[in-house]
Motif scaffolding. Sequence first.
Motif, short mmCIF file in Angstrom:
data_model
loop_
_atom_site.label_atom_id
_atom_site.label_comp_id
_atom_site.label_asym_id
_atom_site.label_seq_id
_atom_site.Cartn_x
_atom_site.Cartn_y
_atom_site.Cartn_z
N ALA A 30 -6.41 7.22 1.91
CA ALA A 30 -5.97 8.14 0.86
C ALA A 30 -7.13 9.00 0.38
O ALA A 30 -6.97 10.19 0.10
N SER A 62 7.09 8.34 2.29
CA SER A 62 6.37 7.68 3.37
C SER A 62 7.26 6.56 3.91
O SER A 62 7.29 5.47 3.33
N VAL A 67 0.10 4.83 2.38
CA VAL A 67 -0.53 5.98 1.74
C VAL A 67 -1.71 6.42 2.60
O VAL A 67 -2.27 5.61 3.34
N PRO A 68 -2.03 7.72 2.55
CA PRO A 68 -1.47 8.73 1.65
C PRO A 68 -0.17 9.33 2.20
O PRO A 68 0.13 9.25 3.39
#
Length: 254
Positions: A30, A62, A67-68
């Motif tokens: 991230a 997502s 993440v991201p």
Amino acid sequence: MSEKHLQTGDVLPPYSGKLRVFAMRFCPYAERTVLVLNAKNLQYDLVFVNLDHKPEWLFNFSPKGTVPALEYEQGKAIFDSNIINFYLDEKYPEPALQSADPLRRAQDKIIVELFASVQSAFYTAAYNAQNLQPEMVENYHKGLESLQKELVARGTKYLHGDTPGLVDFTLFPFFERFEALPLIGKPEFALDKAKYEALVNYIDAMKTVPAVKSYYLTAETHAKFMESRNKGDANYNMLDTSDVCCMRPRKKKE
């Protein structure tokens, strides 16, 4: 900005119209995207999520719950740091973070690919130390030695050139965390300046880059998070100061 990590049952904050990044504050992947956004001087919102107790709405952005993820229009997102960062560099071309030379772009991608064994050794040392094998430590140092040789061969301050680029922002989040390993009892992962002078100088230079400096966390902070996660209770909110802010997200009513 609140650094509270939203979790299961928490409401998705309203969309402001800016780019929005779903992240975890201690996640190096991230961080890659945050650094690129900073380098591009783009306006964006950050939403931190608890990866042990993921908000239900995270999967709308997502599908893997990782993440991201980047919400580029309301309700529309892409995920994976490499995919996001190549998109950002093409969508917002100034400043360019990749070389205009196709061969150099390919070489940069090879550097990132070869760095995977170093990252793997780091994760094992940080979060799965009981399975750490001597060859992993060896691979870690071989990878660092290879990267240092590349830095010296290029003869530039950063891998990208006189200014940092995508390859630098892709690798640096891991270097930031490598410095925490000796603090959690893994001295064999230390970057001895006598051995890694060029690499250590490179890392120190990256810390002064404005895009990095605004998001950087110390080795001591990363070590505290690693220790909390290894105890089975990852302290995602150790940096949060939102108790003094009236904008804390509220949980859904039962």
